[in-house]
Design a protein around this motif. Structure first.
Motif, mmCIF file in Angstrom:
data_model
loop_
_atom_site.group_PDB
_atom_site.id
_atom_site.type_symbol
_atom_site.label_atom_id
_atom_site.label_comp_id
_atom_site.label_asym_id
_atom_site.label_seq_id
_atom_site.Cartn_x
_atom_site.Cartn_y
_atom_site.Cartn_z
ATOM 1 N N ARG A 39 0.826 -1.220 0.000
ATOM 2 C CA ARG A 39 0.000 0.000 0.000
ATOM 3 C C ARG A 39 0.856 1.265 0.000
ATOM 4 O O ARG A 39 0.346 2.351 0.218
ATOM 5 C CB ARG A 39 -0.918 0.019 1.219
ATOM 6 C CG ARG A 39 -1.899 -1.128 1.265
ATOM 7 C CD ARG A 39 -2.792 -0.996 2.462
ATOM 8 N NE ARG A 39 -3.600 -2.186 2.661
ATOM 9 C CZ ARG A 39 -4.635 -2.235 3.476
ATOM 10 N NH1 ARG A 39 -4.989 -1.176 4.175
ATOM 11 N NH2 ARG A 39 -5.303 -3.347 3.622
ATOM 12 N N GLY A 40 2.163 1.109 -0.174
ATOM 13 C CA GLY A 40 3.050 2.263 -0.212
ATOM 14 C C GLY A 40 3.588 2.684 1.142
ATOM 15 O O GLY A 40 4.340 3.660 1.233
ATOM 16 N N ILE A 41 3.237 1.969 2.193
ATOM 17 C CA ILE A 41 3.683 2.346 3.531
ATOM 18 C C ILE A 41 5.187 2.145 3.675
ATOM 19 O O ILE A 41 5.896 3.012 4.186
ATOM 20 C CB ILE A 41 2.898 1.569 4.603
ATOM 21 C CG1 ILE A 41 1.444 2.030 4.565
ATOM 22 C CG2 ILE A 41 3.509 1.760 5.986
ATOM 23 C CD1 ILE A 41 0.481 1.157 5.321
ATOM 24 N N GLY A 42 5.687 1.009 3.212
ATOM 25 C CA GLY A 42 7.130 0.755 3.287
ATOM 26 C C GLY A 42 7.923 1.809 2.533
ATOM 27 O O GLY A 42 8.956 2.297 3.015
ATOM 28 N N THR A 43 7.437 2.180 1.359
ATOM 29 C CA THR A 43 8.104 3.211 0.573
ATOM 30 C C THR A 43 8.097 4.544 1.314
ATOM 31 O O THR A 43 9.107 5.253 1.352
ATOM 32 C CB THR A 43 7.437 3.353 -0.805
ATOM 33 O OG1 THR A 43 7.547 2.095 -1.489
ATOM 34 C CG2 THR A 43 8.077 4.451 -1.633
ATOM 35 N N ALA A 44 6.979 4.884 1.938
ATOM 36 C CA ALA A 44 6.891 6.135 2.699
ATOM 37 C C ALA A 44 7.835 6.119 3.902
ATOM 38 O O ALA A 44 8.508 7.117 4.181
ATOM 39 C CB ALA A 44 5.451 6.373 3.154
ATOM 40 N N VAL A 45 7.905 4.990 4.602
ATOM 41 C CA VAL A 45 8.808 4.875 5.750
ATOM 42 C C VAL A 45 10.253 4.985 5.293
ATOM 43 O O VAL A 45 11.058 5.700 5.901
ATOM 44 C CB VAL A 45 8.551 3.563 6.522
ATOM 45 C CG1 VAL A 45 9.638 3.308 7.552
ATOM 46 C CG2 VAL A 45 7.184 3.583 7.181
ATOM 47 N N LEU A 46 10.594 4.290 4.200
ATOM 48 C CA LEU A 46 11.965 4.345 3.698
ATOM 49 C C LEU A 46 12.322 5.749 3.221
ATOM 50 O O LEU A 46 13.421 6.237 3.484
ATOM 51 C CB LEU A 46 12.169 3.325 2.574
ATOM 52 C CG LEU A 46 13.584 3.214 2.030
ATOM 53 C CD1 LEU A 46 14.593 2.882 3.130
ATOM 54 C CD2 LEU A 46 13.638 2.171 0.917
ATOM 55 N N THR A 47 11.405 6.423 2.563
ATOM 56 C CA THR A 47 11.648 7.793 2.117
ATOM 57 C C THR A 47 11.911 8.711 3.314
ATOM 58 O O THR A 47 12.843 9.519 3.294
ATOM 59 C CB THR A 47 10.460 8.323 1.291
ATOM 60 O OG1 THR A 47 10.331 7.513 0.119
ATOM 61 C CG2 THR A 47 10.646 9.773 0.882
ATOM 62 N N ALA A 48 11.118 8.562 4.363
ATOM 63 C CA ALA A 48 11.324 9.375 5.575
ATOM 64 C C ALA A 48 12.680 9.058 6.208
ATOM 65 O O ALA A 48 13.382 9.962 6.667
ATOM 66 C CB ALA A 48 10.192 9.126 6.567
#
Length: 107
Positions: A39-48
């Motif tokens: 759902r894009g959560i991992g990508t958002a966490v990694l980006t942060a």
């Protein structure tokens, strides 16, 4: 409710004796709750996490990735370092690293 998490901190990678811990940061404990994956959560966490590393003066981010997560990290710009190994009680891993400023300026 926490659905995604990661920790980053200055630490030189074990494969580079000359690495400066001030600019080499380690990513650990990167995870997304199973029912919330894709759902894009991992990508958002990694980006942060990458943004935090850059803000802290980091220039290399590295991790020990589980083999099922390698494609996720490769999509983010990480590259493999060295050979795979089996981490007892966890499973196969490979070291990976990213030079965040290269990824940010390439887009």
């Amino acid at each position: 409710m926490t659905v995604g998490t990661a920790a980053v901190f200055p630490e030189a990678p074990p494969w580079d004796e000359a690495a400066d811990p001030a600019v080499h940061w380690r990513l650990r404990g990167m995870a997304t709750e199973e029912g919330w994956r894709s759902r894009g959560i991992g990508t958002a966490v990694l980006t942060a996490a990458v943004d935090h590393v850059l803000a802290g003066g980091g220039r290399v981010l590295w991790c020990n990735a589980r083999l099922p997560a390698v494609a996720f990290y490769e999509r983010a710009g990480f590259v493999r370092v060295g050979e795979e190994w089996d981490e007892p009680h966890i499973g196969p891993h490979v070291a990976m690293q990213l030079r965040p400023e290269t990824v940010r300026t390439a887009h």
